[in-house]
Scaffold this active site. Structure first.
Site, PDB file in Angstrom:
ATOM      1  N   PRO A  34       9.462  -4.665  -0.794  1.00  0.00           N
ATOM      2  CA  PRO A  34      10.477  -4.729  -0.038  1.00  0.00           C
ATOM      3  C   PRO A  34      10.237  -4.176   1.252  1.00  0.00           C
ATOM      4  CG  PRO A  34      10.486  -2.854  -1.834  1.00  0.00           C
ATOM      5  CD  PRO A  34       9.380  -3.800  -1.769  1.00  0.00           C
TER       6      PRO A  34
ATOM      7  N   ASP B 156      -1.621  -0.727  10.406  1.00  0.00           N
ATOM      8  CA  ASP B 156      -1.974  -0.635   8.700  1.00  0.00           C
ATOM      9  C   ASP B 156      -2.463  -2.124   8.476  1.00  0.00           C
ATOM     10  OD1 ASP B 156      -0.986   1.815   8.417  1.00  0.00           O
ATOM     11  OD2 ASP B 156       0.963   0.875   7.884  1.00  0.00           O
TER      12      ASP B 156
ATOM     13  N   GLY C   8       7.806   1.279   4.696  1.00  0.00           N
ATOM     14  CA  GLY C   8       6.700   1.846   4.634  1.00  0.00           C
ATOM     15  C   GLY C   8       5.562   1.643   3.686  1.00  0.00           C
ATOM     16  N   LEU C   9       5.801   0.188   3.073  1.00  0.00           N
ATOM     17  CA  LEU C   9       4.856  -0.397   1.822  1.00  0.00           C
ATOM     18  C   LEU C   9       3.928  -1.024   2.665  1.00  0.00           C
ATOM     19  CD1 LEU C   9       7.200  -0.783  -1.055  1.00  0.00           C
ATOM     20  CD2 LEU C   9       5.602   0.768  -1.150  1.00  0.00           C
TER      21      LEU C   9
ATOM     22  N   GLY D  37       4.182  -4.069   3.713  1.00  0.00           N
ATOM     23  CA  GLY D  37       4.338  -5.556   3.576  1.00  0.00           C
ATOM     24  C   GLY D  37       3.962  -6.352   4.545  1.00  0.00           C
ATOM     25  N   GLY D  38       4.593  -6.212   5.642  1.00  0.00           N
ATOM     26  CA  GLY D  38       4.352  -7.000   6.885  1.00  0.00           C
ATOM     27  C   GLY D  38       2.769  -7.039   7.211  1.00  0.00           C
ATOM     28  N   SER D  39       2.280  -5.756   7.109  1.00  0.00           N
ATOM     29  CA  SER D  39       0.742  -5.668   7.499  1.00  0.00           C
ATOM     30  C   SER D  39      -0.033  -6.709   6.693  1.00  0.00           C
ATOM     31  CB  SER D  39       0.514  -4.259   7.586  1.00  0.00           C
ATOM     32  OG  SER D  39       1.204  -3.732   8.378  1.00  0.00           O
TER      33      SER D  39
ATOM     34  N   LYS E 179       0.985  -1.292  -0.038  1.00  0.00           N
ATOM     35  CA  LYS E 179      -0.039  -0.107   0.006  1.00  0.00           C
ATOM     36  C   LYS E 179       0.888   1.083  -0.076  1.00  0.00           C
ATOM     37  CE  LYS E 179       0.977   1.588   4.320  1.00  0.00           C
ATOM     38  NZ  LYS E 179       1.792   2.691   4.680  1.00  0.00           N
TER      39      LYS E 179
HETATM   40  O1  C5P Z   1       1.033  -0.014  14.826  1.00  0.00           O
HETATM   41  P1  C5P Z   1       2.489  -0.120  14.314  1.00  0.00           P
HETATM   42  O2  C5P Z   1       3.163  -1.508  14.776  1.00  0.00           O
HETATM   43  O3  C5P Z   1       2.317   0.030  12.773  1.00  0.00           O
HETATM   44  O4  C5P Z   1       3.344   1.118  14.943  1.00  0.00           O
HETATM   45  C1  C5P Z   1       4.485   1.356  15.160  1.00  0.00           C
HETATM   46  C2  C5P Z   1       4.825   2.458  16.002  1.00  0.00           C
HETATM   47  O5  C5P Z   1       4.334   3.727  15.099  1.00  0.00           O
HETATM   48  C3  C5P Z   1       3.933   2.693  17.139  1.00  0.00           C
HETATM   49  O6  C5P Z   1       4.433   1.911  18.226  1.00  0.00           O
HETATM   50  C4  C5P Z   1       4.148   4.127  17.461  1.00  0.00           C
HETATM   51  O7  C5P Z   1       5.228   4.764  18.049  1.00  0.00           O
HETATM   52  C5  C5P Z   1       4.006   4.780  15.999  1.00  0.00           C
HETATM   53  N1  C5P Z   1       2.512   5.125  15.441  1.00  0.00           N
HETATM   54  C6  C5P Z   1       2.071   5.922  15.869  1.00  0.00           C
HETATM   55  N2  C5P Z   1       0.979   6.415  15.377  1.00  0.00           N
HETATM   56  C7  C5P Z   1       0.258   5.825  14.330  1.00  0.00           C
HETATM   57  C8  C5P Z   1       1.114   4.478  13.865  1.00  0.00           C
HETATM   58  C9  C5P Z   1       2.199   4.224  14.586  1.00  0.00           C
HETATM   59  O8  C5P Z   1       2.621   7.017  16.884  1.00  0.00           O
HETATM   60  N3  C5P Z   1      -0.899   6.216  14.097  1.00  0.00           N
END
Ligand code: C5P
Length: 306
Positions: free
Chosen positions: A98, A140, A102-103, A105-107, A11
């Protein structure tokens, strides 16, 4: 049915606005997600025990570990807890997205695991249950269940589908994944440290873009420039403060003929848009593409419309 294969699309965020801080320290977002045709493939097969093997189809250089904290295995454990059943599965994950860029992929892989297990074991869990589990795995992952185009609020997990008008098919998406990755929590921390004047370049973009996608003007030749003018990401200045060389990558994409260059989520990958029609293969072998490849790995893809 003992074996199935599920697509896990990458995405990008067409817009990403930070509107507030949430009590849990997360950042409240208003973002428009768009799925790409570039996708990982997750194969699931019933087996005597659970395992995950990963093949790297991109030579991305970024490591994706098959350990217990891999999002596919975390999704699997969550599904077992939710259903109270043993759901032994041999997962084979073919990575094309990759990692760490920020794409999403893991999600996307985690969402594919939830959908795939629901289908493989005919669990019949409704979307609401899958969505709750997805949101608990990461901000995500919920979008990974939906695909297409969607507006996300909250941490990005409160989703509303947005129309994907046909003009989006006219765009080629060029991804530039630099050698360095960026850590999502560190990029959000860097955003916290920015002066107020640099924090919100994307203000109002999600609302404008949602309006344009819902009702694109008829026969408007200028729809692509108008679309591009709605795209922005509040995390770009934060990512650039951690990795100043992002601006050189951005310039290289502009020189390559991109009409718009944006950061994918929290980076480090950049995506650029160009109206299709100029032969990508030609451009791919040209001097300009060679120059671009000095800045990272380059992928050509399209938006995946619902
Ligand atoms: O939810 P995810 O694992 O993708 O987020 C990783 C980190 O990114 C979170 O622990 C947080 O520090 C930050 N984050 C945030 N606000 C968001 C998404 C992510 O602060 N909306």
């Amino acid at each position: 049915m003992d074996k199935i294969s599920v697509k896990a699309p990458a995405k990008v965020n067409l817009t990403l606005e930070i509107t507030d801080l949430l009590p849990n320290g997360y950042h409240r977002l208003d973002t428009i997600f768009q799925a790409l045709e570039l996708a990982d493939i997750l194969e699931l097969e019933k087996a005597g025990s659970t395992s995950l093997d990963i093949t790297d189809g991109v030579g991305s250089g970024f490591k994706v570990e098959a350990g217990a904290d891999n999002l596919v295995l975390r999704a699997h454990s969550l599904m077992e807890r939710e259903t109270g059943q043993s759901l032994n599965c041999r997962f084979s994950l073919h990575k094309r997205i990759p990692a760490g860029g920020g794409l999403g992929g893991g999600s996307a892989d985690a969402a594919a695991a939830l959908k795939g297990l629901n289908e493989l074991y005919q669990l019949g869990l409704p979307y609401e249950n899958l969505h709750r589990m997805a949101a608990s795995l990461g901000a995500d992952v919920a979008f990974g269940l939906l695909g297409g185009t969607a507006r996300g609020t909250g941490r990005g997990e409160i989703l509303e589908a947005v129309p994907s008008p046909a003009f989006l098919e006219r765009l080629t998406v060029i991804l530039l994944a630099p050698e360095f990755g960026l850590s999502t929590p560190l990029v959000y921390k860097a955003w916290d440290a920015l002066p107020e004047t640099k924090r919100r370049p994307a203000r109002g973009c999600s609302q404008r873009l949602a309006g344009l996608l819902a009702a694109p003007p008829n026969g408007n030749q200028n729809i692509i420039p108008e679309f591009c003018s709605c795209l922005a990401n509040d995390l770009y200045p934060a990512a650039e403060s951690l990795a100043p060389s992002l601006s050189e990558c951005q310039r290289a994409l502009e020189e390559f003929g991109a009409q718009k260059v944006l950061l994918c989520g929290s980076g480090s990958t950049l995506f650029a848009l160009r109206e299709a029609g100029r032969a990508e293969e030609g451009a791919g072998s040209s001097e300009a593409a060679e120059k671009l490849r000095r800045f990272g790995k380059v992928f050509f893809t399209k938006f995946s419309l619902k």
